[in-house]
Write a protein that holds these residues in place. Structure first.
Motif, short mmCIF file in Angstrom:
data_model
loop_
_atom_site.label_atom_id
_atom_site.label_comp_id
_atom_site.label_asym_id
_atom_site.label_seq_id
_atom_site.Cartn_x
_atom_site.Cartn_y
_atom_site.Cartn_z
N ALA A 121 0.86 -1.19 0.00
CA ALA A 121 0.00 0.00 0.00
C ALA A 121 0.89 1.23 0.00
N TYR A 122 0.84 1.97 -1.10
CA TYR A 122 1.66 3.17 -1.22
C TYR A 122 0.93 4.36 -0.63
N SER A 123 1.69 5.35 -0.19
CA SER A 123 1.12 6.54 0.41
C SER A 123 0.11 7.16 -0.55
N GLY A 124 -1.05 7.49 -0.03
CA GLY A 124 -2.10 8.05 -0.87
C GLY A 124 -3.39 7.27 -0.67
N PRO A 125 -4.26 7.24 -1.68
CA PRO A 125 -5.56 6.57 -1.57
C PRO A 125 -5.44 5.08 -1.21
N GLU A 126 -4.42 4.39 -1.75
CA GLU A 126 -4.29 2.96 -1.48
C GLU A 126 -3.98 2.70 0.00
N LEU A 127 -3.08 3.50 0.57
CA LEU A 127 -2.76 3.35 1.99
C LEU A 127 -3.98 3.67 2.85
N GLU A 128 -4.73 4.70 2.44
CA GLU A 128 -5.95 5.05 3.18
C GLU A 128 -6.93 3.88 3.17
N ARG A 129 -7.11 3.25 2.02
CA ARG A 129 -8.06 2.14 1.91
C ARG A 129 -7.64 0.97 2.79
N VAL A 130 -6.36 0.62 2.76
CA VAL A 130 -5.85 -0.50 3.54
C VAL A 130 -6.01 -0.22 5.03
N LEU A 131 -5.62 0.96 5.46
CA LEU A 131 -5.72 1.30 6.88
C LEU A 131 -7.17 1.26 7.36
#
Length: 217
Positions: A121-131
């Motif tokens: 999960a890279y910083s940005g929308p993908e990290l937000e979704r995973v968290l």
């Protein structure tokens, strides 16, 4: 033979008077009653218990302080960075997690260090979704060992950690290793370290429950 010859076989029985002495009954001394404990005794007992508990806590704190004082400055910086990051996870605060990470920070999970991660999960929308997915599953992150660094290098650290969460109603506890890549913070974090990469490795077969079950649900 004459009948009177049998007379010498007769036994002569004499009566002897016997006196038996019996001790006079003695009175049993009463067992002294134990006086009930007074309020003063109870207070002293409570004070002793409280003092013992205070000593135990002091010993534990002294042990923890001993470990902290014997950490190098580099180890302390890394430990503080990992602690801040872990605390943000357990608070389910995505903003705090990002603040403990570098601007381009990533989070990855893997079943094998020799293979590509299951996901990154890279910083940005993908990290937000995973968290947010993991926080919805009630995830907690527990550090179960001391943070280890290679020599005086603060860019790499390894620490045993445990992830717990619930997926499809099934409680899961995953023991594994977190490998952190760290870098110097900027701006308000100057003088501190932040997490540039968090690679979570769990030595378990892929068929067992994993974070992928959460992300794909």
């Amino acid at each position: 033979m004459k009948d009177d010859m049998d007379d010498d076989r007769h036994l002569e029985v004499s009566t002897v008077a016997v006196t038996v002495w019996t001790p006079e009954p003695t009175e049993h001394e009463p067992v002294p009653e134990v006086p009930p404990k007074s309020d003063t005794d109870r207070t002293v007992l409570r004070l002793k218990i409280g003092l013992a508990a205070a000593i135990a806590v002091a010993v534990a704190l002294a042990g923890a302080l001993f470990v902290v004082r014997h950490q190098s400055s580099e180890e302390q910086l890394v430990t503080e960075a990992v602690a801040a990051y872990t605390k943000a996870w357990n608070a389910h605060d995505a903003k705090a997690v990002r603040a403990a990470m570098a601007l381009n920070g990533t989070f990855s999970a893997s079943d094998s260090l020799q293979q590509m991660p299951m996901f990154t999960a890279y910083s940005g929308p993908e990290l937000e979704r995973v968290l947010n997915k993991l926080f919805d599953a009630g995830v907690t992150l527990e550090t179960t060992s001391r943070v280890l660094i290679a020599g005086d290098h603060t860019s790499r650290a390894t620490v045993a950690q445990k992830f717990t969460y619930t997926v499809y109603g099934l409680p899961v506890a995953e023991d594994g290793l977190s490998q952190f890549t760290l870098q110097a913070g900027e701006g308000a974090d100057r003088g501190k370290l932040v997490i540039a990469q968090h690679l979570w490795w769990r030595p378990r077969p892929p068929s067992s429950p994993s974070m992928l079950w959460i992300l794909e649900s």
